[in-house]
Design a protein around this motif. Structure first.
Motif, PDB file in Angstrom:
ATOM      1  N   LEU A   1       0.086   2.344  -0.977  1.00  6.57           N
ATOM      2  CA  LEU A   1       0.250   1.470  -0.126  1.00  6.57           C
ATOM      3  C   LEU A   1      -1.130   0.940   0.344  1.00  6.57           C
ATOM      4  CD1 LEU A   1       3.132   2.775   2.037  1.00  6.57           C
ATOM      5  CD2 LEU A   1       3.305   1.088   0.536  1.00  6.57           C
ATOM      6  N   MET A   2      -1.979   2.056   0.420  1.00  2.00           N
ATOM      7  CA  MET A   2      -3.490   1.612   0.852  1.00  2.00           C
ATOM      8  C   MET A   2      -4.140   0.683   0.233  1.00  2.00           C
ATOM      9  SD  MET A   2      -5.288   3.470   3.214  1.00  2.00           S
ATOM     10  CE  MET A   2      -5.561   5.095   3.303  1.00  2.00           C
TER      11      MET A   2
ATOM     12  N   GLY B   1       5.340   6.595   7.778  1.00  2.00           N
ATOM     13  CA  GLY B   1       5.856   7.474   8.840  1.00  2.00           C
ATOM     14  C   GLY B   1       7.149   7.855   8.410  1.00  2.00           C
ATOM     15  N   ALA B   2       7.886   7.044   7.578  1.00  2.00           N
ATOM     16  CA  ALA B   2       9.326   7.823   7.236  1.00  2.00           C
ATOM     17  C   ALA B   2       9.156   8.613   6.154  1.00  2.00           C
ATOM     18  CB  ALA B   2      10.274   6.580   6.806  1.00  2.00           C
ATOM     19  N   THR B   3       8.148   8.409   5.016  1.00  2.00           N
ATOM     20  CA  THR B   3       8.114   9.371   3.784  1.00  2.00           C
ATOM     21  C   THR B   3       6.990  10.097   3.777  1.00  2.00           C
ATOM     22  OG1 THR B   3       6.865   7.486   2.866  1.00  2.00           O
ATOM     23  CG2 THR B   3       9.187   7.442   2.802  1.00  2.00           C
ATOM     24  N   GLY B   4       6.077  10.203   4.974  1.00  2.00           N
ATOM     25  CA  GLY B   4       4.837  11.038   4.844  1.00  2.00           C
ATOM     26  C   GLY B   4       3.775  10.851   3.979  1.00  2.00           C
ATOM     27  N   THR B   5       3.864   9.758   3.043  1.00  2.00           N
ATOM     28  CA  THR B   5       2.734   9.650   2.090  1.00  2.00           C
ATOM     29  C   THR B   5       2.478   8.190   1.848  1.00  2.00           C
ATOM     30  OG1 THR B   5       2.117   9.863  -0.283  1.00  2.00           O
ATOM     31  CG2 THR B   5       4.436   9.764   0.209  1.00  2.00           C
ATOM     32  N   THR B   6       1.387   7.764   1.420  1.00  2.00           N
ATOM     33  CA  THR B   6       1.173   6.336   0.959  1.00  2.00           C
ATOM     34  C   THR B   6       1.035   6.123  -0.409  1.00  2.00           C
ATOM     35  OG1 THR B   6      -1.095   6.654   1.091  1.00  2.00           O
ATOM     36  CG2 THR B   6      -0.297   5.793   3.041  1.00  2.00           C
ATOM     37  N   GLN B   7       1.222   7.262  -1.059  1.00  2.00           N
ATOM     38  CA  GLN B   7       1.091   7.152  -2.549  1.00  2.00           C
ATOM     39  C   GLN B   7       2.499   6.788  -3.212  1.00  2.00           C
ATOM     40  OE1 GLN B   7      -0.196  10.991  -3.642  1.00  2.00           O
ATOM     41  NE2 GLN B   7      -2.153  10.364  -3.232  1.00  2.00           N
ATOM     42  N   LEU B   8       2.545   5.917  -3.909  1.00  2.00           N
ATOM     43  CA  LEU B   8       4.019   5.368  -4.602  1.00  2.00           C
ATOM     44  C   LEU B   8       4.669   6.368  -5.226  1.00  2.00           C
ATOM     45  CD1 LEU B   8       3.218   1.686  -5.619  1.00  2.00           C
ATOM     46  CD2 LEU B   8       3.696   2.605  -3.270  1.00  2.00           C
ATOM     47  N   ALA B   9       4.108   7.193  -6.036  1.00  2.00           N
ATOM     48  CA  ALA B   9       4.851   8.448  -6.638  1.00  2.00           C
ATOM     49  C   ALA B   9       5.310   9.234  -5.629  1.00  2.00           C
ATOM     50  CB  ALA B   9       3.838   8.954  -7.581  1.00  2.00           C
ATOM     51  N   GLY B  10       4.605   9.490  -4.506  1.00  2.00           N
ATOM     52  CA  GLY B  10       5.097  10.611  -3.696  1.00  2.00           C
ATOM     53  C   GLY B  10       6.284   9.850  -2.793  1.00  2.00           C
ATOM     54  N   ILE B  11       6.178   8.644  -2.715  1.00  2.00           N
ATOM     55  CA  ILE B  11       7.354   7.850  -2.074  1.00  2.00           C
ATOM     56  C   ILE B  11       8.651   7.961  -2.857  1.00  2.00           C
ATOM     57  CG2 ILE B  11       8.209   5.488  -0.915  1.00  2.00           C
ATOM     58  CD1 ILE B  11       5.341   5.096  -0.221  1.00  2.00           C
ATOM     59  N   GLN B  12       8.441   7.805  -4.172  1.00  2.00           N
ATOM     60  CA  GLN B  12       9.476   7.468  -4.938  1.00  2.00           C
ATOM     61  C   GLN B  12      10.273   9.054  -4.920  1.00  2.00           C
ATOM     62  OE1 GLN B  12       8.184   6.291  -8.823  1.00  2.00           O
ATOM     63  NE2 GLN B  12      10.135   6.006  -9.499  1.00  2.00           N
TER      64      GLN B  12
ATOM     65  N   ILE C   1      -2.647  -1.338  -2.238  1.00  2.00           N
ATOM     66  CA  ILE C   1      -2.045  -2.715  -2.040  1.00  2.00           C
ATOM     67  C   ILE C   1      -2.680  -3.374  -0.655  1.00  2.00           C
ATOM     68  CG2 ILE C   1       0.053  -3.923  -1.444  1.00  2.00           C
ATOM     69  CD1 ILE C   1       1.423  -1.533  -2.926  1.00  2.00           C
ATOM     70  N   PHE C   2      -2.917  -2.818   0.377  1.00  3.00           N
ATOM     71  CA  PHE C   2      -3.196  -3.454   1.426  1.00  3.00           C
ATOM     72  C   PHE C   2      -4.535  -4.139   1.213  1.00  3.00           C
ATOM     73  CE2 PHE C   2      -5.098  -4.223   5.521  1.00  3.00           C
ATOM     74  CZ  PHE C   2      -4.311  -5.138   6.030  1.00  3.00           C
ATOM     75  N   LEU C   3      -5.456  -3.174   0.619  1.00  5.01           N
ATOM     76  CA  LEU C   3      -6.689  -3.608   0.342  1.00  5.01           C
ATOM     77  C   LEU C   3      -6.892  -4.615  -0.700  1.00  5.01           C
ATOM     78  CD1 LEU C   3      -8.783  -0.228   0.525  1.00  5.01           C
ATOM     79  CD2 LEU C   3      -8.898  -2.226   2.102  1.00  5.01           C
ATOM     80  N   GLY C   4      -6.209  -4.570  -1.732  1.00  7.94           N
ATOM     81  CA  GLY C   4      -6.108  -5.674  -2.686  1.00  7.94           C
ATOM     82  C   GLY C   4      -5.729  -7.013  -2.218  1.00  7.94           C
ATOM     83  N   ILE C   5      -4.650  -7.119  -1.389  1.00  6.56           N
ATOM     84  CA  ILE C   5      -4.226  -8.328  -0.747  1.00  6.56           C
ATOM     85  C   ILE C   5      -5.380  -8.888   0.058  1.00  6.56           C
ATOM     86  CG2 ILE C   5      -2.759  -9.300   0.966  1.00  6.56           C
ATOM     87  CD1 ILE C   5      -0.403  -8.202  -0.266  1.00  6.56           C
ATOM     88  N   GLU C   6      -6.022  -7.955   0.798  1.00  2.00           N
ATOM     89  CA  GLU C   6      -7.208  -8.502   1.536  1.00  2.00           C
ATOM     90  C   GLU C   6      -8.176  -9.087   0.883  1.00  2.00           C
ATOM     91  OE1 GLU C   6      -7.112  -9.104   5.039  1.00  2.00           O
ATOM     92  OE2 GLU C   6      -5.043  -8.567   4.627  1.00  2.00           O
ATOM     93  N   LEU C   7      -8.446  -8.200  -0.243  1.00 12.81           N
ATOM     94  CA  LEU C   7      -9.819  -8.866  -1.112  1.00 12.81           C
ATOM     95  C   LEU C   7      -9.556  -9.876  -1.890  1.00 12.81           C
ATOM     96  CD1 LEU C   7     -12.507  -8.144  -2.149  1.00 12.81           C
ATOM     97  CD2 LEU C   7     -11.858  -6.442  -3.754  1.00 12.81           C
ATOM     98  N   LEU C   8      -8.086 -10.230  -2.211  1.00 13.81           N
ATOM     99  CA  LEU C   8      -8.004 -11.502  -2.869  1.00 13.81           C
ATOM    100  C   LEU C   8      -7.800 -12.628  -1.776  1.00 13.81           C
ATOM    101  CD1 LEU C   8      -5.006 -13.186  -3.375  1.00 13.81           C
ATOM    102  CD2 LEU C   8      -4.412 -10.896  -4.074  1.00 13.81           C
TER     103      LEU C   8
ATOM    104  N   GLY D   1      -4.365   9.377  -6.821  1.00 16.11           N
ATOM    105  CA  GLY D   1      -3.234   8.341  -6.981  1.00 16.11           C
ATOM    106  C   GLY D   1      -3.475   7.146  -6.232  1.00 16.11           C
ATOM    107  N   MET D   2      -4.476   6.654  -6.157  1.00 11.03           N
ATOM    108  CA  MET D   2      -4.809   5.152  -5.585  1.00 11.03           C
ATOM    109  C   MET D   2      -4.606   4.059  -6.530  1.00 11.03           C
ATOM    110  SD  MET D   2      -5.339   5.637  -2.505  1.00 11.03           S
ATOM    111  CE  MET D   2      -5.839   6.815  -1.336  1.00 11.03           C
ATOM    112  N   ILE D   3      -5.071   4.272  -7.773  1.00  8.05           N
ATOM    113  CA  ILE D   3      -4.856   3.093  -8.718  1.00  8.05           C
ATOM    114  C   ILE D   3      -4.129   3.691  -9.848  1.00  8.05           C
ATOM    115  CG2 ILE D   3      -6.398   1.783  -7.875  1.00  8.05           C
ATOM    116  CD1 ILE D   3      -8.276   2.806 -10.464  1.00  8.05           C
ATOM    117  N   THR D   4      -3.520   2.716 -10.785  1.00  5.18           N
ATOM    118  CA  THR D   4      -2.923   3.224 -11.912  1.00  5.18           C
ATOM    119  C   THR D   4      -3.461   2.271 -12.993  1.00  5.18           C
ATOM    120  OG1 THR D   4      -0.906   3.544 -13.203  1.00  5.18           O
ATOM    121  CG2 THR D   4      -1.090   1.999 -11.142  1.00  5.18           C
ATOM    122  N   THR D   5      -3.219   2.672 -14.326  1.00  4.39           N
ATOM    123  CA  THR D   5      -3.747   1.789 -15.428  1.00  4.39           C
ATOM    124  C   THR D   5      -2.650   1.932 -16.408  1.00  4.39           C
ATOM    125  OG1 THR D   5      -5.018   3.533 -16.346  1.00  4.39           O
ATOM    126  CG2 THR D   5      -6.173   1.800 -15.130  1.00  4.39           C
TER     127      THR D   5
END
Lengths: 184, 519
Positions: free
Chosen positions: B134-135, B188-199, B137-144, B73-77
């Motif tokens: 979320l993981m 911390g609030a939702t217990g997951t960094t995966q967007l699907a899990g947060i949703q 997303i952060f790495l993508g922002i840093e890499l760009l 669940g790190m990337i989606t196409t």
């Protein structure tokens, strides 16, 4: 009040005090030394959370290797004192910044410390949730960390290598340029 | 959250869009070593091949069906990711075409590093559009961001370039701090960094501002908004934009303006419209206010500029405001509007910066409004191209920009946010002023100095026979603007795209609707 909370409060106070020290000291060496204390107190946090491996890595890499580099750079560069004492052009900015910062810190700590309760909600989710997973015995050891890094988080781990390439290239570009300049 | 996950063969197939660029990035660095200094501009071909290969990868992923999530669940196409990727690849392609003539003129010796960093930045943008955690997303922002800091400061010996790189680095690092803190609290609030899990978590749990995980989550959302608003340069997080855009090499400015914006808006849509879709009431007001301030403020600030590059930078702020309107309506229709807008914005904005980079090859400083006087009589084609892009940016019907504005404003109107439509329309009408002022300068104001004087000067230059001398002469007295082949192709593609989408927008609107999950 349990021993856990006492230990946390002591380390938290140390972390905040050293964090303020980093930005408040005028002498860059003191700032760097405060940063070491700050990084060490973070390592203590990890220990409180049973994260043995990450605590060791924190001490070795941040407080050890990176901070030594910091100190080298600071001692080599810190001669130009006049440059550090330029006054702010926008004088009201500092005041507004302090006030806004206090408001933010107060609102955030009021919400998080007074109103938030994670535990009851987490317990209701059963054994499969994050909080039971990470507080399980052995969850912070090296083996568990390695499993997470090379299985669940393999992709982000690989991406960081691209980021490191970018950083190295940046050092090459900017470093080589300043050398070419001094040779002129 | 799954900490122990076995990577399957199917996962690697999802990297089709990223892998070609990774390969050519490595190739660029390798070939650079063996090339003599004079042949290094050939490296642009390697980079272009990588972008084309990634485009082919995007097409193959578009054709394939099945599971869109990969690597735990790190990337989606999904189609949203692919739509954003196409925009980014087109922007990078055009920026690369403009680059060779420009950076040689700027005296950049390290061309291998330049093209490598451009590809790395493009990789970061692609990663950001396909991030599903979320993981990532952060790495993508840093890499760009990291390659862009360096590229901003790339022009050697220019104080403005160093200022640009330094400013972008400091402020962007600060904004990353907000983003990261927001992510930590959301985790911390939702217990997951995966967007699907947060949703999923949000759909099954109730919260308020003052109970349960609510405080963590709402503060996390607020900090995420700050971090992302910085990247799309929404007011009040826009202060870096004009300085950074002005000092950066113009091809990089073009890529930054559309590419970063596309990547950040795809994340905005993925995080807020999709993941936080069940708690719309908690965030919609903030984005609504940001959209209004940015739309109005961007146009006012752009109107006060005399430097064309800064004017375009502030106009980019205004365009971010229009796009935020599409995020603020918080439904699929708004998403489709934002995506359409991003697609046409990439073409018209890259085109406008492309014209600027061609003009900057003749004058040493940034292009001011006065430098454009009488451009139409000196370089009619270049002036015509600039006019097309500016008409499109202004949103005049017939050029592509109108389609983007129409879809966004339509989405706002039918979703019960008629006030956003009205503000958007009024602000873009006010925006006509500064776009049309440039066109006025190019077509209806004669060049500085009498024509006889400039002709005699021109004759002198020719008799001197030095192209170096011609380059030193200010643009007002120079004859025509010489356009390198790459830039000509880039401007042609952009202009055809702008007019084509302006006249026949059905296809692009349909693709954007599909990407937003609409029929």
């Amino acid at each position: 009040m349990s021993a856990n909370i006492l230990a946390f409060s002591a380390v938290a106070a140390l972390a905040i005090a050293s964090g303020i020290g980093v930005i408040a000291f005028r002498n860059a060496i003191y700032s760097a030394l405060s940063l070491i204390v700050n990084l060490l107190s973070l390592a203590l946090f990890y220990l409180i959370l049973n994260g043995m491996f990450i605590a060791a890595a924190q001490v070795l890499i941040y407080a050890g290797a990176i901070m030594v580099l910091f100190l080298f750079v600071v001692t080599m560069l810190s001669s130009d004192k006049a440059e550090l004492q330029t006054s702010d052009r926008i004088s009201w900015q500092r005041l507004v910044g302090v006030i806004a910062g206090i408001i933010f810190a107060a609102a955030a700590s009021f919400l998080l410390l007074v109103h938030a309760q994670i535990a009851p909600d987490a317990a209701a989710q059963g054994s499969n949730n994050l909080f039971t997973q990470i507080s399980a015995p052995g969850s912070g050891n090296t083996e568990a960390f390695g499993m997470a890094l090379f299985h669940g988080f393999l992709f982000p781990f690989e991406v960081t290598s691209a980021i490191i390439v970018a950083a190295i290239l940046g050092a090459v570009v900017l470093g080589r340029r300043s050398r070419a300049k001094s040779e002129d | 959250m799954n900490f122990i996950y076995t990577v399957s063969n199917a996962d690697w197939g999802h990297l089709l869009a990223l892998a070609p660029l990774v390969v050519t990035t490595a190739l660029t660095m390798l070939i650079d070593i063996f090339l003599p200094a004079k042949a290094r501009s050939a490296l642009v071909a390697v980079a272009l091949a990588g972008v084309a290969g990634s485009g082919a990868g995007v097409y193959m992923l578009y054709q394939s069906s099945g599971n869109v999530l990969a690597f735990n669940g790190m990337i989606t196409t999904d189609h949203l990711a692919l739509f954003g990727s196409v925009i980014i690849l087109v922007t990078t392609f055009l920026s690369l075409l403009i680059a060779p003539g420009y950076i040689e003129r700027q005296g950049v010796a390290q061309q291998g590093e330049y093209y490598t960093l451009v590809q790395l930045a493009a990789l970061g943008m692609l990663l950001l559009t396909s991030a599903a955690s979320l993981m990532t997303i952060f790495l993508g922002i840093e890499l760009l961001s990291l390659p862009l800091y360096i590229l901003c400061a790339f022009s050697p010996g220019q104080t403005k370039a160093y200022e640009s790189g330094m400013k972008y680095f400091m402020l962007s690092a600060f904004a990353s701090g907000f983003l990261l803190y927001g992510m930590a609290l959301t985790y911390g609030a939702t217990g997951t960094t995966q967007l699907a899990g947060i949703q999923n978590f949000l759909a099954n749990h109730q919260f308020t501002l003052t109970s349960g995980f609510g405080p963590y989550f709402i503060m996390g959302m607020a900090l995420l908004i700050i971090g992302l608003s910085f990247k799309v340069s929404a007011i009040p997080f826009h202060a870096w934009t004009p300085d950074v855009y002005e000092g950066a090499p113009t091809p990089i400015t073009a890529m930054m303006a559309s590419g970063t914006k596309t990547a950040a808006f795809v994340v905005f849509i993925r995080l807020f419209t999709e993941t936080f879709g069940s708690v719309t009431a908690e965030w919609q007001g903030i984005i609504w206010a940001l959209a209004i301030i940015t739309t109005i403020g961007g146009n006012i600030l752009a109107a006060t500029q005399t430097n064309v590059k800064r004017m375009l930078a502030y106009s980019g702020v205004a365009h971010a405001g229009y796009m935020l309107i599409g995020v603020a309506v918080a439904n699929s229709l708004g998403t489709a509007g934002v995506l359409t807008y991003l697609a046409v914005y990439a073409l018209m904005n890259t085109g406008a910066f492309g014209v600027l980079s061609a003009l900057e090859q003749q004058i040493d400083t940034n292009v001011g409004l006065d430098d454009l006087r009488g451009l139409a009589s000196r370089s009619p084609l270049l002036a015509a191209a600039m006019a097309i892009f500016l008409f499109a940016l202004a949103g005049i019907p017939g050029a592509a920009g109108f389609i983007g504005k129409y879809t966004v404003f339509y989405a706002a109107a039918v979703s019960g946010h008629i006030e956003l439509t009205i503000i958007g329309v009024l602000a873009s009408a006010a925006g006509f002023f500064y776009y049309l002022r440039v066109i006025w300068m190019m077509y209806f104001v004669p060049p500085a100095g009498s024509s006889a004087e400039s002709e005699s000067l021109h004759a002198e230059i020719i008799s001197a026979g030095g192209s170096a001398a011609a380059a030193k002469v200010s643009i007002a007295t120079a004859a025509a603007v010489a356009l390198p082949v790459g830039a000509t192709i880039a401007l042609f593609i952009a202009a055809v795209g702008v007019i084509g989408f302006g006249i026949a927008p059905a296809e692009i609107i349909q693709l954007a609707r599909n990407a937003a999950g609409l029929p």
